[in-house]
Design an enzyme around this catalytic site. Structure first.
Site, PDB file in Angstrom:
ATOM      1  N   ASN A 144       0.830  -1.194   0.000  1.00  0.00           N
ATOM      2  CA  ASN A 144       0.000   0.000   0.000  1.00  0.00           C
ATOM      3  C   ASN A 144       0.873   1.255   0.000  1.00  0.00           C
ATOM      4  OD1 ASN A 144       0.624  -0.761   2.759  1.00  0.00           O
ATOM      5  ND2 ASN A 144      -0.915   0.690   3.476  1.00  0.00           N
ATOM      6  N   GLU A 185       0.326   5.238   0.610  1.00  0.00           N
ATOM      7  CA  GLU A 185      -0.559   6.322   1.025  1.00  0.00           C
ATOM      8  C   GLU A 185      -0.069   7.650   0.465  1.00  0.00           C
ATOM      9  OE1 GLU A 185      -2.006   4.316   5.234  1.00  0.00           O
ATOM     10  OE2 GLU A 185      -0.786   6.135   5.312  1.00  0.00           O
ATOM     11  N   CYS A 191      -3.938   0.652  -2.699  1.00  0.00           N
ATOM     12  CA  CYS A 191      -3.830  -0.551  -1.885  1.00  0.00           C
ATOM     13  C   CYS A 191      -2.770  -1.496  -2.444  1.00  0.00           C
ATOM     14  CB  CYS A 191      -5.165  -1.278  -1.844  1.00  0.00           C
ATOM     15  SG  CYS A 191      -6.519  -0.331  -1.134  1.00  0.00           S
ATOM     16  N   GLU A 202      -2.962  -4.728  -2.976  1.00  0.00           N
ATOM     17  CA  GLU A 202      -3.487  -5.684  -3.944  1.00  0.00           C
ATOM     18  C   GLU A 202      -3.515  -5.088  -5.356  1.00  0.00           C
ATOM     19  OE1 GLU A 202      -4.472  -4.854  -0.879  1.00  0.00           O
ATOM     20  OE2 GLU A 202      -6.206  -6.054  -0.303  1.00  0.00           O
ATOM     21  N   CYS A 230     -10.226  -4.572   0.106  1.00  0.00           N
ATOM     22  CA  CYS A 230     -11.343  -3.628   0.088  1.00  0.00           C
ATOM     23  C   CYS A 230     -12.203  -3.903  -1.154  1.00  0.00           C
ATOM     24  CB  CYS A 230     -10.831  -2.187   0.086  1.00  0.00           C
ATOM     25  SG  CYS A 230     -10.074  -1.663  -1.483  1.00  0.00           S
ATOM     26  N   CYS A 236     -10.444  -3.255  -4.530  1.00  0.00           N
ATOM     27  CA  CYS A 236      -9.490  -4.323  -4.855  1.00  0.00           C
ATOM     28  C   CYS A 236     -10.219  -5.590  -5.290  1.00  0.00           C
ATOM     29  CB  CYS A 236      -8.570  -4.601  -3.668  1.00  0.00           C
ATOM     30  SG  CYS A 236      -7.376  -3.282  -3.381  1.00  0.00           S
TER      31      CYS A 236
END
Length: 175
Positions: free
Chosen positions: A81, A83, A92, A94, A131, A134
């Protein structure tokens, strides 16, 4: 008088819907596995996801996620991930791994995905799930390849194994 009539009609329609509505339950099949129950290949993929957390840039959440994608040519692509202070601009783990795999190995199917997360220097006891965004990208990857992706969600206590993203996103969007 007219308002009362419309409310009565509304409640009668609502009651009709409730009485004749068919309720459907969705079951989510998955395996709960101990680390020592995993094949060497899966264990290696999970180790790669754990290592990928080190590349995470998470100064705001302090929640470091790593993903490892196994392709049909045997290559493992990592993601973590990333940010950003402009919150929606982050990505993310994934999707980082899946998009990197698609960009660098076009035409190769994703066979498996492993996800791990750590915070405060320790991996989480319970597995985390991808999420919704993803899951949608995973769904598209499955659709393009024509085959379900084995998903391994790592936690210190155990690993969840799901056979395909439909277990996580039963009503995936598709064009």
């Amino acid at each position: 008088m007219i308002i009362a009539f419309h409310l009565n009609v509304f409640y009668i329609c609502l009651l009709f819907i409730i009485i004749f509505m068919k309720q459907v339950k969705i079951e989510i099949p998955y395996d709960v596995l101990a680390i020592d129950e995993l094949s060497e290949e899966v264990h290696s993929l999970i180790d790669a996801a754990c290592d990928a957390t080190k590349g995470s840039y998470a100064p705001f959440s302090k929640f470091h996620v790593g993903a490892a994608v196994l392709l049909d040519n045997g290559v493992v692509v990592l993601g973590s991930n990333q940010e950003n202070s402009a919150f929606p601009s982050g990505l993310c783990a994934e999707r980082t791994a899946l998009f990197s795999a698609g960009a660098n190995y076009p035409g190769h199917a994703v066979l498996a995905l492993a996800i791990a997360a750590e915070t405060g220097g320790s991996f989480l006891q319970e597995p985390i799930t991808p999420c919704g965004a993803c899951c949608q990208v995973l769904s598209e990857s499955e659709h393009r390849a024509g085959t379900p992706i084995d998903i391994y969600l790592y936690g210190e206590a155990h690993v969840f194994h799901l056979r395909g993203v439909r277990s996580l996103l039963p009503f995936a969007f598709s064009l």
